[in-house]
Design a protein around this motif. Structure first.
Motif, PDB file in Angstrom:
ATOM      1  N   UNK A 150       0.827  -1.198   0.000  1.00 45.20           N
ATOM      2  CA  UNK A 150       0.000   0.000   0.000  1.00 45.20           C
ATOM      3  C   UNK A 150       0.862   1.249   0.000  1.00 45.20           C
ATOM      4  N   UNK A 151       0.236   2.358   0.320  1.00 45.33           N
ATOM      5  CA  UNK A 151       0.933   3.641   0.370  1.00 45.33           C
ATOM      6  C   UNK A 151       0.992   4.129   1.807  1.00 45.33           C
ATOM      7  N   UNK A 152       2.155   4.606   2.214  1.00 42.32           N
ATOM      8  CA  UNK A 152       2.285   5.148   3.564  1.00 42.32           C
ATOM      9  C   UNK A 152       2.729   6.609   3.534  1.00 42.32           C
ATOM     10  N   UNK A 153       2.090   7.409   4.362  1.00 39.00           N
ATOM     11  CA  UNK A 153       2.534   8.789   4.577  1.00 39.00           C
ATOM     12  C   UNK A 153       2.789   9.007   6.070  1.00 39.00           C
ATOM     13  N   UNK A 154       3.179   7.912   6.757  1.00 37.10           N
ATOM     14  CA  UNK A 154       3.452   8.018   8.192  1.00 37.10           C
ATOM     15  C   UNK A 154       4.547   9.057   8.438  1.00 37.10           C
ATOM     16  N   UNK A 155       4.324   9.923   9.414  1.00 38.14           N
ATOM     17  CA  UNK A 155       5.269  10.981   9.776  1.00 38.14           C
ATOM     18  C   UNK A 155       5.683  10.735  11.215  1.00 38.14           C
ATOM     19  N   UNK A 156       6.933  10.362  11.412  1.00 39.02           N
ATOM     20  CA  UNK A 156       7.447  10.009  12.732  1.00 39.02           C
ATOM     21  C   UNK A 156       8.323  11.136  13.246  1.00 39.02           C
ATOM     22  N   UNK A 157       7.978  11.664  14.410  1.00 38.63           N
ATOM     23  CA  UNK A 157       8.764  12.733  15.031  1.00 38.63           C
ATOM     24  C   UNK A 157       8.691  12.562  16.542  1.00 38.63           C
ATOM     25  N   UNK A 158       9.499  13.293  17.330  1.00 34.00           N
ATOM     26  CA  UNK A 158       9.557  13.061  18.775  1.00 34.00           C
ATOM     27  C   UNK A 158       8.185  13.043  19.428  1.00 34.00           C
ATOM     28  N   UNK A 159       7.998  12.041  20.265  1.00 32.30           N
ATOM     29  CA  UNK A 159       6.705  11.792  20.889  1.00 32.30           C
ATOM     30  C   UNK A 159       6.089  10.506  20.363  1.00 32.30           C
ATOM     31  N   UNK A 160       6.582  10.053  19.211  1.00 30.82           N
ATOM     32  CA  UNK A 160       6.082   8.815  18.612  1.00 30.82           C
ATOM     33  C   UNK A 160       6.590   7.613  19.408  1.00 30.82           C
ATOM     34  N   UNK A 161       5.718   6.625  19.612  1.00 33.46           N
ATOM     35  CA  UNK A 161       6.109   5.398  20.304  1.00 33.46           C
ATOM     36  C   UNK A 161       6.352   4.299  19.267  1.00 33.46           C
ATOM     37  N   UNK A 162       7.590   3.827  19.179  1.00 33.23           N
ATOM     38  CA  UNK A 162       7.939   2.829  18.173  1.00 33.23           C
ATOM     39  C   UNK A 162       7.352   1.465  18.522  1.00 33.23           C
ATOM     40  N   UNK A 163       6.808   0.807  17.494  1.00 32.34           N
ATOM     41  CA  UNK A 163       6.182  -0.502  17.655  1.00 32.34           C
ATOM     42  C   UNK A 163       6.821  -1.560  16.765  1.00 32.34           C
ATOM     43  N   UNK A 164       7.559  -1.133  15.745  1.00 36.21           N
ATOM     44  CA  UNK A 164       8.050  -2.082  14.751  1.00 36.21           C
ATOM     45  C   UNK A 164       9.543  -2.338  14.767  1.00 36.21           C
ATOM     46  N   UNK A 165      10.328  -1.435  15.375  1.00 35.00           N
ATOM     47  CA  UNK A 165      11.785  -1.607  15.371  1.00 35.00           C
ATOM     48  C   UNK A 165      12.357  -1.372  16.767  1.00 35.00           C
ATOM     49  N   UNK A 166      13.572  -1.900  16.968  1.00 36.82           N
ATOM     50  CA  UNK A 166      14.292  -1.689  18.225  1.00 36.82           C
ATOM     51  C   UNK A 166      15.528  -0.824  18.034  1.00 36.82           C
ATOM     52  N   UNK A 167      15.994  -0.705  16.801  1.00 32.52           N
ATOM     53  CA  UNK A 167      17.159   0.103  16.487  1.00 32.52           C
ATOM     54  C   UNK A 167      17.221   0.316  14.989  1.00 32.52           C
TER      55      UNK A 167
END
Length: 342
Positions: A276-293
């Motif tokens: 699909x298409x993603x326009x996810x915008x990740x910036x401080x305050x975001x809680x990561x769910x998919x990666x550890x590093x």
């Protein structure tokens, strides 16, 4: 949150203009996200920071030779186009220079007429929709006529096209390279596998929006560009298994990160096969769910990419790392050095 918080002074001489002779000869800054501690290493030492059972996730997109030079069929005027996104069959959204010369119905020829394009409309962002006419296979014609679309901050010519491709590139469709992957060699990947590290592949076709600085005054006002992604059943199963056994997911590049976070955010931290298409915008305050590093390059001031990195390791730690990178004369951007955030 003010965009100015992500600005920094970057001397122009630190912008890498050409790739190093060896892909893995770059430097590696290691940023420990919990403490802000920095370590200065060579990229080859990245293997030391992985454990058996971890998973490295790579973006296997392949860059198109998407820059074409042609002429208007009626006047002979020179026209430059950049392919951005395939809309349907042989219709592409493009950037055209000079745009004012190309109106609906304009015909452009390339390579003595072996490729032709007719303008059939305008995109919502002001680009031109071009319908291409050719004999044979489009990507083979493009490969013979097109040039690599290097970022605007790179002024030097690239002698070897493959140096703007990762060694694991497979799925053609990007307008720019997933540059964090450029440091990897087959030897490093083999050494990681020998250590017990799993290798997973996703696809995200990188658009030119990745180079666009955030022009809004506040982060929240920024309109994030959309990019196409795809994750297979095999990769989704691998990632879920690694997580269930306590392994870490380490993404290579902001593109892999955006793909994994898009999927994990929609599926309560689980990975599923989808496209699909993603326009996810990740910036401080975001809680990561998919990666550890993640492994990433050094990014443009005030870009959405430095904001994403700052979400993973905190703005304070990342901006301190960038200050150190300038002081230590790290090489920046596409052909520059790497950062590992763990």
């Amino acid at each position: 949150m003010k965009v100015e918080l992500f600005d920094f002074h970057l001397p122009e001489e630190l912008i890498a203009q050409v790739p190093l002779k060896e892909r893995d000869a770059s430097r590696l800054m290691v940023l420990h996200k919990e403490t802000g501690e920095l370590q200065h290493k060579s990229f080859k030492s990245v293997i030391d920071y992985f454990h058996s059972g971890d998973c490295l996730v790579l973006n296997n997109t392949r860059v198109m030779p998407a820059r074409l030079f042609g002429m208007k069929e009626d006047t002979g005027a020179s026209i430059e186009i950049l392919l951005l996104k395939q809309q349907e069959a042989d219709v592409w959204e493009t950037l055209v220079k000079p745009a004012k010369r190309v109106k609906e119905g304009t015909v452009i020829t390339f390579g003595s007429g072996i490729l032709k394009a007719t303008c059939v409309g305008t995109s919502e962002h002001g680009g031109r929709l071009l319908q291409f006419d050719y004999d044979g296979i489009f990507y083979e014609v493009l490969d013979s006529l097109g040039e690599m679309p290097l970022p605007p901050y790179i002024k030097e010519q690239l002698d070897d096209r493959e140096r703007y491709q990762t060694v694991f590139s497979r799925e053609i469709g990007s307008a720019a390279a997933p540059t964090a992957g450029l440091h990897f060699t087959e030897e490093i990947l083999d050494q990681l596998k020998e250590k017990g590290v799993h290798i997973g592949f996703i696809t995200l076709h990188v658009g030119l929006g990745t180079f666009r600085p955030v022009s809004a005054e506040t982060v929240e006002e920024h309109d994030m560009h959309a990019e196409f992604y795809q994750v297979s059943e095999g990769t989704a199963s691998l990632l879920n298994e690694v997580r269930s056994r306590g392994g870490r997911i380490i993404s290579v590049g902001t593109t892999s990160t955006r793909t994994l976070e898009t999927i994990a955010s929609k599926n309560e931290g689980q990975y599923v096969a989808e496209s699909g298409w993603t326009n996810i915008f990740i910036y401080p305050g975001y809680e990561f769910k998919g990666i550890d590093g993640m492994i990433t390059n050094f990014h443009l001031p005030k870009s959405s990419l430095i904001m994403l990195v700052s979400a993973l390791a905190s703005r304070e730690y990342v901006m301190n790392a960038y200050t150190a990178a300038v002081k230590e004369k790290y090489r920046f951007f596409s052909f520059g050095d790497a950062m590992l955030i763990i």
